[in-house]
Scaffold this active site. Structure first.
Site: not given
Ligand code: DER
Length: 233
Positions: A30, A101, A107
């Site tokens: 992200g 994302g 993750e």
């Molecule tokens: O896709 C994901 O899990 C990312 O970590 C998201 O949750 C956070 O993305 P960002 O930092 O662009 O807001």
């Protein structure tokens, strides 16, 4: 204070507090994590730290390589000291919605191999209940051939709307780094037992993983408009 600056402040605070020596480091995905990797690279350079970085996505891997950090993987680094990752929403119980994302599967795998999962975010991710602020739904990674029956089962069990995530720069659905589809479940009941919901949904044949991270996050840092950072455990 811009939203990007709020993200940056949270990211720097987390890296400075949790990377104190040589370690195996999980790199989330992200936009907020970009600031964490930048800060980590600075510190590796200036403090001559020995840090091996395990990515959670193609994007995370590119970030590691771009910043000349040592790239690792679970085959050789199955135990990770700390993972720093973003989130789409964090509720009062530290339950996360992740996967905005589209990287939730790797993750969650990397987070599950980490002694600590630390979340970094701007203040718009800090909620009392899931759904207070994040309205795009809970991402669920599914095997492509099963997406319609899974949509139907989730909607019949819990209500709401279950949408196949469409790509923007490509015709058709988003395809994850793992070759799967993403369903976004826009739920209506905010008072569900998310641990139970996660377990029930994961049992549906064809569901690979959900974006519900329950009892996984040790601490969250939220960058604020005023420039400070709020921490929650
Ligand atoms: O896709 C994901 O899990 C990312 O970590 C998201 O949750 C956070 O993305 P960002 O930092 O662009 O807001």
């Amino acid at each position: 204070m811009s939203l990007e600056e709020a993200k940056q402040f949270a990211a720097h605070r987390a890296v400075d507090e949790y990377v104190t020596k040589d370690c195996i480091f999980g790199v989330g995905s992200g936009s907020t994590v970009v600031y964490a990797v930048q800060r980590l690279a600075e510190r590796v350079e200036t403090e001559n730290l020995k840090v091996t970085c395990v990515p959670t996505s193609f994007q995370a891997k590119q970030l590691i390589v771009k910043h000349n950090l040592t790239l690792g993987e679970l085959d050789t680094n199955p135990m990770i000291d700390v993972t720093i990752d973003g989130a789409d929403e964090v509720d009062a119980n530290m339950t996360l919605i992740k996967g905005g994302g589209g990287c939730l599967l790797q993750e969650k795998i990397v987070a599950s191999c980490s002694k600590k999962l630390i979340v970094i975010a701007d203040y718009t991710k800090d909620s009392v209940k899931l759904g207070d602020r994040y309205k795009k739904g809970i991402p669920i990674e599914v095997v492509p051939m099963a997406y319609v029956p899974i949509q139907n089962k989730i909607a019949s069990m819990y209500g709401g709307e279950v949408k196949l995530r469409k790509a923007i720069a490509k015709a058709g659905p988003v395809v994850t780094d793992n070759g799967n589809f993403i369903l976004d479940w826009i739920f209506t009941n905010q008072d569900l037992d998310w641990d139970k919901v996660n377990n029930v949904i994961k049992m549906i044949p064809g569901v690979v993983e959900t974006g519900l991270f329950v009892n996984m996050c040790e601490k969250a840092y939220f960058g604020q408009p005023e420039g400070n950072v709020i921490e929650r455990i």
